[in-house]
Scaffold this motif. Sequence first.
Motif, PDB file in Angstrom:
ATOM      1  N   SER A 199      -2.668   8.778  -3.470  1.00 40.02           N
ATOM      2  CA  SER A 199      -3.056   7.424  -3.086  1.00 40.02           C
ATOM      3  C   SER A 199      -4.461   7.401  -2.506  1.00 40.02           C
ATOM      4  CB  SER A 199      -2.077   6.880  -2.032  1.00 40.02           C
ATOM      5  OG  SER A 199      -2.563   5.660  -1.496  1.00 40.02           O
TER       6      SER A 199
ATOM      7  N   GLU B 280      -5.294   5.378  -0.399  1.00 38.93           N
ATOM      8  CA  GLU B 280      -5.125   4.910   0.978  1.00 38.93           C
ATOM      9  C   GLU B 280      -4.696   6.042   1.919  1.00 38.93           C
ATOM     10  OE1 GLU B 280      -2.384   1.666   0.279  1.00 38.93           O
ATOM     11  OE2 GLU B 280      -4.064   0.270   0.039  1.00 38.93           O
TER      12      GLU B 280
ATOM     13  N   THR C 164     -11.025  -3.057  -1.641  1.00 36.20           N
ATOM     14  CA  THR C 164      -9.750  -3.159  -2.344  1.00 36.20           C
ATOM     15  C   THR C 164     -10.008  -3.287  -3.833  1.00 36.20           C
ATOM     16  OG1 THR C 164      -8.733  -4.191  -0.422  1.00 36.20           O
ATOM     17  CG2 THR C 164      -7.607  -4.485  -2.527  1.00 36.20           C
TER      18      THR C 164
ATOM     19  N   ASN D  64      -5.339  -0.788  -8.936  1.00 33.24           N
ATOM     20  CA  ASN D  64      -5.069   0.505  -9.540  1.00 33.24           C
ATOM     21  C   ASN D  64      -4.981   0.310 -11.052  1.00 33.24           C
ATOM     22  OD1 ASN D  64      -3.292   2.662 -10.689  1.00 33.24           O
ATOM     23  ND2 ASN D  64      -3.347   3.414  -8.587  1.00 33.24           N
TER      24      ASN D  64
ATOM     25  N   GLU E 135      -5.086  -1.344  -4.059  1.00 28.37           N
ATOM     26  CA  GLU E 135      -5.226  -0.229  -3.127  1.00 28.37           C
ATOM     27  C   GLU E 135      -6.525  -0.440  -2.366  1.00 28.37           C
ATOM     28  OE1 GLU E 135      -5.144   3.283  -5.707  1.00 28.37           O
ATOM     29  OE2 GLU E 135      -3.177   3.763  -4.904  1.00 28.37           O
TER      30      GLU E 135
END
Length: 184
Positions: free
Chosen positions: A35, A37, A99, A102, A109
């Motif tokens: 990820s 994030e 942001t 994806n 994300e």
Amino acid sequence: MKILYIHGAFSAFKPDSEKVKNLQKVFEVVGVSYSMETPYPENKAMLVQFCRDNGIDAVVGTSLGGLYAAEVSAELSIPAILINPCVEPVMSLSTIVGTMTNFATGKPETLTQEIVNTFPDTATMTQLCLVFVGMKDELINPSKTIFMCCHKATVVANHNADHYWDDFERNERILIHLDTTITA
């Protein structure tokens, strides 16, 4: 031979991607998604553990996945195939903070500067790395990639390929690299 394929930024492992399908002509290819994030050390630790748990012989990574592949390779002493790798992650990722959707999942994300700051300044290149560079790469400077990789890794340039290198298929060259690095 079992290979872990590591995707690029804001993506996920896609078993039906052209790169994966081309690699599957010769190798057993598995994948896992990380990820954007999650801090770099946690993603790297997850990838290293995945390799240990699944008997991975080599790693292949594209773009940001190339950074992760290089770092996993250095930690586990296994060969890495890097396709247009992100060699200066803090500098490169700082330009895409925010942001994004994806590409694989369609979900948003968010990459923060705090997450970017958890990455190393440069990728670790070793003799275990075979680096493919598309000279028409519009996202990562190909000349800089060659310069930063050529002192340790083997570099192969393609003057017709861009960053995404959708038709990537270099299995014969990969087999030579794996044969020389695994038996060395």
